[in-house]
Design an enzyme around this catalytic site. Structure first.
Site, mmCIF file in Angstrom:
data_model
loop_
_atom_site.group_PDB
_atom_site.id
_atom_site.type_symbol
_atom_site.label_atom_id
_atom_site.label_comp_id
_atom_site.label_asym_id
_atom_site.label_seq_id
_atom_site.Cartn_x
_atom_site.Cartn_y
_atom_site.Cartn_z
ATOM 1 C CB CYS A 1 -0.934 -0.008 1.209
ATOM 2 S SG CYS A 1 -2.145 -1.331 1.124
HETATM 3 N N1 NAD Z 1 -2.199 -5.926 1.339
HETATM 4 C C1 NAD Z 1 -2.773 -4.895 1.958
HETATM 5 O O1 NAD Z 1 -2.437 -4.544 3.088
HETATM 6 C C2 NAD Z 1 -3.906 -4.140 1.311
HETATM 7 C C3 NAD Z 1 -4.795 -3.411 2.111
HETATM 8 C C4 NAD Z 1 -5.845 -2.726 1.508
HETATM 9 C C5 NAD Z 1 -5.968 -2.766 0.123
HETATM 10 N N2 NAD Z 1 -5.065 -3.462 -0.641
HETATM 11 C C6 NAD Z 1 -5.275 -3.505 -2.086
HETATM 12 O O2 NAD Z 1 -5.925 -4.735 -2.381
HETATM 13 C C7 NAD Z 1 -5.503 -5.210 -3.667
HETATM 14 C C8 NAD Z 1 -5.011 -6.639 -3.551
HETATM 15 O O3 NAD Z 1 -3.850 -6.653 -2.745
HETATM 16 P P1 NAD Z 1 -3.293 -7.973 -2.071
HETATM 17 O O4 NAD Z 1 -2.285 -7.521 -1.062
HETATM 18 O O5 NAD Z 1 -4.420 -8.842 -1.617
HETATM 19 O O6 NAD Z 1 -2.583 -8.667 -3.310
HETATM 20 P P2 NAD Z 1 -1.954 -10.138 -3.347
HETATM 21 O O7 NAD Z 1 -0.805 -10.085 -4.291
HETATM 22 O O8 NAD Z 1 -1.732 -10.638 -1.951
HETATM 23 O O9 NAD Z 1 -3.086 -11.056 -3.959
HETATM 24 C C9 NAD Z 1 -3.659 -10.905 -5.178
HETATM 25 C C10 NAD Z 1 -4.211 -12.237 -5.684
HETATM 26 O O10 NAD Z 1 -4.812 -11.986 -6.948
HETATM 27 C C11 NAD Z 1 -4.493 -13.062 -7.804
HETATM 28 N N3 NAD Z 1 -4.628 -12.608 -9.186
HETATM 29 C C12 NAD Z 1 -3.775 -11.841 -9.911
HETATM 30 N N4 NAD Z 1 -4.291 -11.598 -11.123
HETATM 31 C C13 NAD Z 1 -5.493 -12.209 -11.160
HETATM 32 C C14 NAD Z 1 -6.513 -12.300 -12.138
HETATM 33 N N5 NAD Z 1 -6.406 -11.690 -13.325
HETATM 34 N N6 NAD Z 1 -7.623 -12.999 -11.845
HETATM 35 C C15 NAD Z 1 -7.750 -13.624 -10.648
HETATM 36 N N7 NAD Z 1 -6.817 -13.577 -9.685
HETATM 37 C C16 NAD Z 1 -5.717 -12.859 -9.932
HETATM 38 C C17 NAD Z 1 -3.085 -13.452 -7.431
HETATM 39 O O11 NAD Z 1 -2.802 -14.778 -7.838
HETATM 40 C C18 NAD Z 1 -3.124 -13.280 -5.905
HETATM 41 O O12 NAD Z 1 -3.491 -14.481 -5.256
HETATM 42 C C19 NAD Z 1 -4.444 -4.215 -4.157
HETATM 43 O O13 NAD Z 1 -5.036 -3.288 -4.996
HETATM 44 C C20 NAD Z 1 -3.996 -3.536 -2.894
HETATM 45 O O14 NAD Z 1 -3.517 -2.237 -3.142
HETATM 46 C C21 NAD Z 1 -4.065 -4.182 -0.074
#
Ligand code: NAD
Length: 442
Positions: free
Chosen positions: A285
């Site tokens: 983030c």
């Molecule tokens: N990690 C945090 O603390 C946090 C907090 C709030 C918001 N966010 C936001 O949430 C979103 C996700 O972050 P995250 O940390 O969960 O990411 P992550 O990398 O942990 O997980 C993302 C998942 O999406 C899957 N993926 C990728 N492309 C895909 C597709 N086309 N179709 C289906 N699955 C797909 C990946 O295999 C992975 O398992 C981001 O935009 C991030 O900015 C993250």
């Protein structure tokens, strides 16, 4: 960048025509089961929804099915319950199944590349799939952090081009995730969600979906307002962390204990919010999200001096840590060449296994480049790969390494520092290890 092996082929495969007469078997489909998507899927399930949980990575799906995902204890219990209820919680890698869900929540990564330019590859792919499989009656909600206008560009407009009427045939919304992975203090259910829709009908449907598991929903007037709200939240954090780091350096110069100052200032019930200094920021983030804003504003020639400076300072923080370690070694009459340096905790924050953008990785590479022998110990990260490609395993017996300097980078609740000798030189990158004798602040 996500370290998971994304199988884009699953999503590039031509999709059969969307069935329009089959009933919706699932109340919600979560697309992307990472640090955010998996707990979200589990929260919906715990709230009584039938959940289709979709990920493009077969490895990720196997990890979840084997109960090997990095989750807080309450979510581990939820996963256990969910995996025993296949009719109400279905793990899948087949995007065609999205047609079986009445609502689709997109939660895929939105990182930045090495030049800090937004990398929209995963979001574009996921949105293209969701648009291709969309059928009348569905609600589509983007929750990935992104630039202002993205939901319009990647979902609303392509659906219109498919001939669908937004707010009547399909509903398009944005509601950023606010989950704080690893933080047991704020369950997803108690954190209010902000939602905006492409039309008032979309906003209404979005609020209804979120109410399936969240106690409180705050509605805003547009998709863009909802997108910008998330960018403000994380930019606010970035700027304040940069300020806290600067205050730490100021307090260091004036020999005032910065943590005590912050705690004292926190007693003011309004107009102050505590942010703590540290060795840099990591995760998905703070190092990334403000760049979505800066990137978008470049072509508009809007002044972003404060944010740009904060992000530059944040990016430079690991180098500052290395300089501090050099000072400390120098005072002991040593240089970095051949110095034995141990990092305690290398994940980007306590109690998670997430190494994405962790400052520890850059700090270790920089120190190794200077000729130091660098190791680490971390109960949450048994093995790491640095940006340079170098690899290290967590030391099971860190005391046996006999470090010249220990850098406390991240302190998990289960970190045990009993092995530290009283005369070990400790640089406290967390500024909150007052229990360690003789430590010096970063
Ligand atoms: N990690 C945090 O603390 C946090 C907090 C709030 C918001 N966010 C936001 O949430 C979103 C996700 O972050 P995250 O940390 O969960 O990411 P992550 O990398 O942990 O997980 C993302 C998942 O999406 C899957 N993926 C990728 N492309 C895909 C597709 N086309 N179709 C289906 N699955 C797909 C990946 O295999 C992975 O398992 C981001 O935009 C991030 O900015 C993250």
């Amino acid at each position: 960048m996500s370290t998971l092996d994304v199988r884009a082929d699953l999503f590039d495969a031509p999709l059969p025509p969307t069935p329009i007469d089959v009933p919706f078997d699932f109340d919600v489909a979560i697309v992307g089961l990472g640090y955010v998507g998996l707990p979200t899927a589990l929260a919906y399930h715990a709230g009584g929804s039938r959940v289709l949980a979709l990920d493009a990575s077969s490895r990720r799906l196997r990890t979840i099915a084997a109960r090997g995902a990095d989750l807080i204890a309450p979510d581990r219990e939820r996963l256990d319950i969910a995996l025993h209820a296949p009719a109400a919680f279905r793990l899948t890698g087949d995007a065609r199944e999205l047609a079986r869900a009445s609502a689709i929540v997109v939660c895929v990564p939105t990182p930045v590349d090495a030049r800090q330019v937004p990398d929209l590859t995963a979001l574009r792919a996921a949105c293209a799939t969701v648009v291709a499989t969309a059928r009348p009656g569905q609600l589509i909600m983007l929750t990935s952090t992104t630039y202002v206008g993205c939901t319009h560009d990647l979902v609303e407009q392509p659906l219109r081009e498919r001939g669908m009427q937004i707010g009547r045939d399909v509903f398009v919304t944005f509601s950023a995730e606010r989950i704080d992975p690893g933080n047991v203090g704020f369950a997803q259910e108690v954190v209010p969600r902000v939602v905006g829709g492409a039309t008032p009908e979309c906003e209404e449907e979005g609020a209804r979906l979120l109410s399936r598991y969240t106690a409180s929903v705050h509605r805003v007037s547009s998709l863009a307002t909802a997108e910008m709200t998330k960018l403000l939240e994380n930019t606010f954090r970035a700027v304040n962390i940069a300020l806290a780091n600067e205050f730490a350096d100021i307090c260091g110069a004036l020999d005032v204990p910065v943590t005590e100052v912050i705690e004292a200032a926190s007693t003011k019930p309004y107009g102050f919010m505590a942010f703590y200094p540290g060795p840099g920021v990591g995760g998905h983030c703070i190092p990334c999200d403000p760049h979505y804003l800066l990137w978008q504003l470049k072509s508009l020639h809007v002044d972003t001096g404060v944010i740009t400076e904060a992000m530059t300072r944040i990016a430079a923080r690991p180098r500052r840590v290395v300089e501090r370690i050099r000072d400390v070694l120098g005072r002991a009459g040593k240089g970095t060449l051949g110095a034995r340096i141990l990092l305690v905790g290398v994940t980007y924050k306590p109690d998670v296994a997430d190494l994405r953008e962790s400052p520890a990785l850059e700090i270790m590479d920089l120190l190794i480049d200077l000729g130091a022998e660098v190791q680490f110990t971390d109960t949450h990260a048994p093995h790491i790969r640095l940006g340079s490609g170098r690899e290290r395993d967590s030391l099971a017996d860190p005391g046996a390494f006999h470090p010249d300097v220990v850098l406390v980078h991240t302190r998990h609740h289960d970190s045990d520092l009993a092995w530290l000798e009283a005369d070990t030189v400790v640089v406290d990158g967390t500024y909150r290890s007052a229990d360690i004798t003789g430590r010096v602040l970063l």
